[in-house]
Design a protein around this motif. Structure first.
Motif, PDB file in Angstrom:
ATOM      1  N   ARG A 963       0.855  -1.186   0.000  1.00 28.30           N
ATOM      2  CA  ARG A 963       0.000   0.000   0.000  1.00 28.30           C
ATOM      3  C   ARG A 963       0.891   1.235   0.000  1.00 28.30           C
ATOM      4  O   ARG A 963       1.420   1.636   1.022  1.00 28.30           O
ATOM      5  N   LYS A 964       1.059   1.809  -1.201  1.00 25.78           N
ATOM      6  CA  LYS A 964       2.029   2.879  -1.410  1.00 25.78           C
ATOM      7  C   LYS A 964       1.644   4.158  -0.678  1.00 25.78           C
ATOM      8  O   LYS A 964       2.463   4.746   0.049  1.00 25.78           O
ATOM      9  N   LEU A 965       0.407   4.624  -0.889  1.00 22.44           N
ATOM     10  CA  LEU A 965      -0.005   5.896  -0.288  1.00 22.44           C
ATOM     11  C   LEU A 965       0.054   5.842   1.228  1.00 22.44           C
ATOM     12  O   LEU A 965       0.572   6.756   1.870  1.00 22.44           O
ATOM     13  N   GLN A 969       2.443   8.036   3.869  1.00 23.58           N
ATOM     14  CA  GLN A 969       1.888   8.841   4.966  1.00 23.58           C
ATOM     15  C   GLN A 969       2.425   8.395   6.325  1.00 23.58           C
ATOM     16  O   GLN A 969       2.756   9.223   7.180  1.00 23.58           O
ATOM     17  N   SER A 970       2.523   7.107   6.533  1.00 18.89           N
ATOM     18  CA  SER A 970       3.061   6.609   7.813  1.00 18.89           C
ATOM     19  C   SER A 970       4.524   6.966   7.967  1.00 18.89           C
ATOM     20  O   SER A 970       4.994   7.275   9.072  1.00 18.89           O
ATOM     21  N   LEU A 988      13.676  -1.634   3.514  1.00 17.36           N
ATOM     22  CA  LEU A 988      12.493  -2.240   2.919  1.00 17.36           C
ATOM     23  C   LEU A 988      11.952  -1.372   1.794  1.00 17.36           C
ATOM     24  O   LEU A 988      11.452  -1.889   0.774  1.00 17.36           O
ATOM     25  N   GLN A 989      12.033  -0.048   1.936  1.00 20.15           N
ATOM     26  CA  GLN A 989      11.612   0.851   0.861  1.00 20.15           C
ATOM     27  C   GLN A 989      12.464   0.637  -0.384  1.00 20.15           C
ATOM     28  O   GLN A 989      11.944   0.612  -1.519  1.00 20.15           O
ATOM     29  N   ASP A 990      13.767   0.483  -0.198  1.00 16.38           N
ATOM     30  CA  ASP A 990      14.637   0.245  -1.349  1.00 16.38           C
ATOM     31  C   ASP A 990      14.294  -1.085  -2.011  1.00 16.38           C
ATOM     32  O   ASP A 990      14.379  -1.214  -3.253  1.00 16.38           O
ATOM     33  N   ARG A 991      13.893  -2.052  -1.226  1.00 13.55           N
ATOM     34  CA  ARG A 991      13.619  -3.368  -1.798  1.00 13.55           C
ATOM     35  C   ARG A 991      12.305  -3.384  -2.563  1.00 13.55           C
ATOM     36  O   ARG A 991      12.204  -3.994  -3.623  1.00 13.55           O
ATOM     37  N   PRO A 997       8.544   9.457  -0.032  1.00 15.35           N
ATOM     38  CA  PRO A 997       8.140  10.520  -0.969  1.00 15.35           C
ATOM     39  C   PRO A 997       9.310  11.194  -1.668  1.00 15.35           C
ATOM     40  O   PRO A 997       9.117  11.832  -2.710  1.00 15.35           O
ATOM     41  N   SER A 998      10.516  11.053  -1.147  1.00 18.83           N
ATOM     42  CA  SER A 998      11.680  11.696  -1.766  1.00 18.83           C
ATOM     43  C   SER A 998      12.214  10.901  -2.947  1.00 18.83           C
ATOM     44  O   SER A 998      13.155  11.341  -3.611  1.00 18.83           O
ATOM     45  N   PHE A 999      11.653   9.709  -3.199  1.00 16.70           N
ATOM     46  CA  PHE A 999      12.074   8.934  -4.367  1.00 16.70           C
ATOM     47  C   PHE A 999      11.727   9.698  -5.631  1.00 16.70           C
ATOM     48  O   PHE A 999      10.691  10.371  -5.698  1.00 16.70           O
TER      49      PHE A 999
END
Length: 1000
Positions: A963-965, A969-970, A988-991, A997-999
């Motif tokens: 769940r991207k959005l 937000q979290s 985990l975000q990189d994976r 949001p800075s991506f």
């Protein structure tokens, strides 16, 4: 007239007695008269009258006697009653020169009301029949008690108002001496008389010896009946029932609630056996004493000088007084005089050493020696005399622990005497006497509740919040809106009168032409009736105020253009305010419903304490402030906030919070106690005493209040008042244990031997009452556990070591460890906990505190074992919430996620909070149970949506579920978490390729 006049000038006060017989059951008429006696002297006889059958007899007899310093004193009135004897005149026989009489009965009139300021009183007294008289036979047959109506009066009160307030009445009741030596045996020698004596100051110049004679030696085998009446301190009367004081009985009382000796648990079994099976000497006599202002001051001074009061008991064979030889054995009992500073006490007094009383002579010996030296019999005392039959020698045995002949007592010093074998028999028998001492008024009067309340209000002056009164421009605008609302209501009323009948419910709205027509009709009616002009006059004054106070124009305009600009601005402003006023008045919208808060005050308080446990003081302050925002008029909220400031050592703000709590509700005892503690800490001792005394006055059964009061007096070196406060705390604590349901077992009071199970239950009950000081420190810990340095709890624990019933018990070591843990002295806390566990190995609170100690010192392995042992006990610890939180965190650190999940689930069931749900969510996340983890984290977020750790784990769950959005937000709210968790989120975000949001 006042007693002062009697003393100074020897004036006489006549006391008039009028006697009327009101009821008597008679078989036949008889001739009789009434004899009135006082202090053994006949005051007069009434006329001889014949009493008809079944009718009342009016004697109309009056007599009087003098009350003065040289005659009968006020002390005589206190303990000597008027004796009324009804005497029958028997018919004369042949050759009989003198009349024969027979005593029918006697009645007693108590003169105590005269010493309480009354001028006159009437009393109906029972005529007790003499043995063998017709009245006794009639009473046995029909149960009818004859009575006498008596009126006693004086011309003026015996005491003035000032003397009445400064004087006092002292009542001393000598009940029974138990476990007397075996040599006191009726079968082994001649019958003896038993006399008890003590000396009290009644005036500043004179001390009165109180003698209690006519003691009765009884063999063991049964208990003394309860209740049983008290006897008058006078010689035996002709009617045996007349010797009892009406309405004055000896009530049964638990020995645990007595003052004096033999009240500990070790003595209970001995006292139960002695009061049932051993010999005793019974008096059951009450002696009342009138103590004037000088005597009360002398009594107070004597108590301050010596805390022990000597009581002597004499045993003498009933023989003559030709020679006096003194026995070798002697013993004296003592009572603590400080206890009579209160209204009254019961004493169980053991035989103590004579030298402790600081008395150099025996009052019994002195009272016996003076008449013997003068070669005349001793005059009868006011209480009773030691009368004996003729003989050559009287052997007197005065009971005191002093040895040798009694004449050696005259040279007693403060050195402790040696005890001989004959005197040792009283110590071996453990003889003791029960004495009750009561004062009508305390020697040190308590301040009345009204005075204490007034004093507290002076210390905490009323500070009501200033009312929000609009002033200046704001008030002018509000007045204008009010006038607009009033005019609008009148216009609406006029419109309803004109067109109300044309209104049809559910009809279509009016067209523009009809509205314009009705408007013209309404304006015409208003102009025609003059209401339009009245409305303008009504509004004009408020418009003028707006011009002056809102627009700040007080002078006339000289430029017409400026006037037009001002009028335009004024018109726009007035129209806007008119619309605002009409919208408030005519709005048909439903009122906005305020949503109920998710958390109540109890949850906020629980979360604040949890934050304090984790040393998150800013978060705790937020919870307390939110609690105050809900209800600022609740004193408990201010008290909680004050305790928070005490922990942060901000004593000025803490005292302000406690004072606000007292100001809101002066009967808030915890806040009063904390105000007293802070006043003492700042050196304002008089204010502290006022706060403590007010707390004990509001809630006399509060053990913590009395204990703090005693500790305060102890610090001021006021030992008498400290002992009084500690004694009251002990009594209230024992009363609470006795009255609590299920804790009291039936006590065996008959002659049968109790069963072993009954003995165990009785011992268990006694143990619950023993050593009450042992619980004072625990109560203070519970009251001040968040107070910095546990200021008063340390004093209570130190006092326990000095208490005869106290000592280093298990609960003492546990309370001391708690104090040391609050102070951060971990080594001292560890030593105390080890001592506590040695005494009570199965105490869950001790193991829980030991686990906290290991947790704070980062010995997590030992802390885990202690916490697990705590939760394994059948009885829960007093605070399991902290145990669950810390044990769960240890499981998470050691990656035992199943155990962590179980522990946090138990915590969520008992006391849910943000941290318990967070721990459960972390455990479920680590176990791969993402749905359960999200549910738990959502509950935690509901309770506290400002916890970054909760947002961090929610971000991890959202990343795992794609769940991207929601993940982004979290993540925004989770940036304040610690670095390891933040690093895990970024990995985990990189994976997964999203969530930050800075991506790009």
């Amino acid at each position: 007239m006042p007693l002062r006049s009697i003393k100074d000038f020897g004036w006489l006060v006549p006391i008039t007695t009028t006697v009327n017989i009101s009821d008597s059951s008679l078989i036949q008429p008889f001739l009789n008269f009434v004899r009135v006696e006082f202090n053994g002297i006949v005051l007069g006889d009434s006329h001889k009258l014949e009493v008809p059958v079944d009718e009342c007899m009016n004697y109309n007899f009056t007599c009087s006697f003098e009350c003065s310093d040289v005659g009968y004193t006020l002390d005589d009135l206190a303990h000597k009653p008027i004796i009324l004897t009804v005497i029958e005149v028997l018919p004369k026989e042949k050759k009989q020169k003198e009349e024969k009489t027979s005593v029918l009965g006697q009645a007693i009139v108590d003169l105590l009301p005269l010493l309480r300021g009354q001028w006159s009183f009437s009393s109906t007294v029972v005529l007790h029949p003499a043995p063998g008289s017709p009245s006794e036979i009639s009473l046995q047959d029909e149960g009818i008690k004859p009575t006498l109506e008596v009126t006693v009066s004086v011309p003026e009160p015996l005491l003035s108002d000032s003397q009445l307030s400064e004087s006092n009445l002292l009542a001393v009741t000598v009940e029974t001496a138990y476990s007397v030596p075996d040599v006191w045996n009726l079968a082994l020698g001649p019958s003896c008389s038993y006399v008890a004596a003590l000396q009290v100051p009644l005036t500043a110049e004179k001390e009165q010896i109180l003698l209690f004679s006519n003691g009765v030696l009884k063999m063991g085998g049964e208990r003394e009946p309860v209740p049983r009446p008290k006897k008058w301190p006078i010689s035996p009367l002709l009617a045996p029932d007349a010797q009892f004081i009406p309405g004055n009985c000896i009530e049964g009382e638990l020995t645990d609630l007595e003052d004096g000796d033999l009240t500990s648990i070790e003595d209970q079994e001995f006292r139960a056996e002695a009061e049932c099976n051993r010999k005793r000497v019974s008096w059951d006599t009450e002696r009342r004493c009138f103590v004037d202002a000088g005597g009360a001051a002398c009594l107070t001074r004597r108590i301050a000088e010596c805390r022990l009061w000597p009581v002597e008991v004499m045993r003498s064979p009933q023989a003559g007084a030709a020679k006096v030889a003194v026995g070798k054995a002697s013993k004296e009992k003592t009572v603590r005089r400080s206890n009579i500073l209160m209204f009254g006490c019961n004493f169980c007094v053991n035989f103590l050493k004579y030298w402790k009383t600081k008395r150099k002579m025996s009052v019994l010996w002195e009272s016996m020696k003076a008449p013997a030296a003068q070669g005349r019999p001793r005059p009868p005392s006011s209480v009773g005399s030691c009368k004996a039959a003729p003989s050559k020698e009287v052997i007197i045995d005065i009971l005191c622990l002093q040895t040798g002949k009694l004449d050696q007592c005259e040279s007693i010093t403060d050195a402790e005497p040696q005890v001989n074998a004959e005197g040792q028999m009283y110590a071996d028998s453990r003889s003791y006497i029960v004495i009750e001492i009561a004062l009508e008024k305390p020697l040190v009067p308590k301040r009345p509740p009204e005075e204490l309340a007034k004093r507290v209000m002076e210390l905490i002056p009323p500070r009501p919040p200033l009312p929000q009164r609009p002033a200046g421009a704001e008030r002018a605008v509000q007045d204008y809106q009010a006038q607009i609302a009033s005019v609008g209501a009148q216009v609406l009323e006029q419109y309803q009168q004109m067109f109300g009948d044309l209104f049809v419910p559910g009809a279509k709205p009016l067209d523009s032409a009809t509205e314009e027509q009705r408007k013209r009709q309404l304006l015409g009616e208003l102009n025609y009736s003059g209401k339009y002009f009245a409305f303008k006059e009504q509004i004009k004054y408020s418009v003028v105020r707006i011009v002056r106070e809102k627009m700040l124009r007080t002078e006339a305009f000289t430029d017409a253009e400026q006037l037009q600009v001002f009028l335009s601005q004024l018109y726009v402003f007035l129209v806007d305010e008119m619309h605002a006023a009409l919208n408030k008045t005519l709005s048909a919208d439903a009122p906005e419903v305020q949503p109920e808060p998710l958390l109540d005050c109890s949850q906020l308080r629980h979360f604040a304490k949890e934050a304090l446990l984790n040393e998150e003081y800013q978060l705790a302050a937020q919870y307390y402030q939110e609690q105050l925002a809900r209800d600022r008029s609740n004193p408990s909220h201010w008290f909680d906030y004050g305790v928070f400031y005490m922990l942060t050592a901000d004593y000025l703000k803490a005292e302000e919070c406690f004072q606000l709590a007292v100001f809101i509700k002066q009967v808030n005892v915890p806040s009063l106690l904390m105000c007293g503690i802070l006043s003492e800490m700042s050196g304002r001792y008089e204010d502290a005493e006022t706060f403590f005394e007010r707390a004990t006055c509001i809630e006399p059964s509060c053990v913590v209040a009395w204990t703090l009061f005693g500790l305060f007096y102890l610090a001021q070196e006021n030992l008498i008042r400290a002992e009084m406060a500690f004694g009251e705390a002990t009594k209230q604590l024992r009363t609470a244990v006795v009255c609590s349901p299920g804790c009291r077992q039936e006590t065996v009071y008959d002659n049968q031997t109790p069963t072993e199970g009954g003995r165990q239950e009785e011992v268990k009950f006694r143990q619950s009452l023993a050593n009450p000081v042992d619980k004072h420190g625990e109560l203070l810990i519970s009251h001040t556990k968040l107070v910095s340095h546990a200021f008063m709890a340390q004093r209570a624990l130190a006092q326990q070591l000095l208490c005869p019933d106290g000592g280093p018990s298990s609960s003492y070591h546990l309370a001391l460890a708690h104090v040391k843990l609050l102070q951060g002295q971990y080594s001292s806390a560890k030593a105390s906990l080890q001592e506590s566990l040695n005494d009570s190995f199965q105490n869950p609170d001790a193991w829980a505190l030991y686990g906290h100690l290991k947790y704070l010192t980062k010995d997590y392995n030992q802390a885990q074992k202690c916490y697990e042992r705590t939760l394994d006990f059948v009885t829960d610890a007093s605070d399991t919430h902290t145990v669950y939180l810390r044990l769960g965190s240890i499981y998470l650190q050691s990656r035992e996620y199943e155990k962590a999940k179980t522990t946090y689930l138990r915590a969520c069931r008992s006391t849910p909070s943000c941290l318990t749900w967070l721990g459960l969510g972390i455990a479920c996340y680590r176990l791969g149970e993402l749905t359960e983890a999200e549910d738990a984290l959502s509950e935690a977020n509901t309770l506290n949506n400002r916890n970054p750790k909760v947002w961090g784990y929610l971000a991890l769950v959202c990343l795992q579920t794609g769940r991207k959005l929601e993940a982004e937000q979290s993540y925004k709210y989770a940036l304040k978490v610690n670095e390891p968790l933040l690093q895990e989120i970024r990995e985990l975000q990189d994976r997964v390729g999203f969530g930050n949001p800075s991506f790009p």
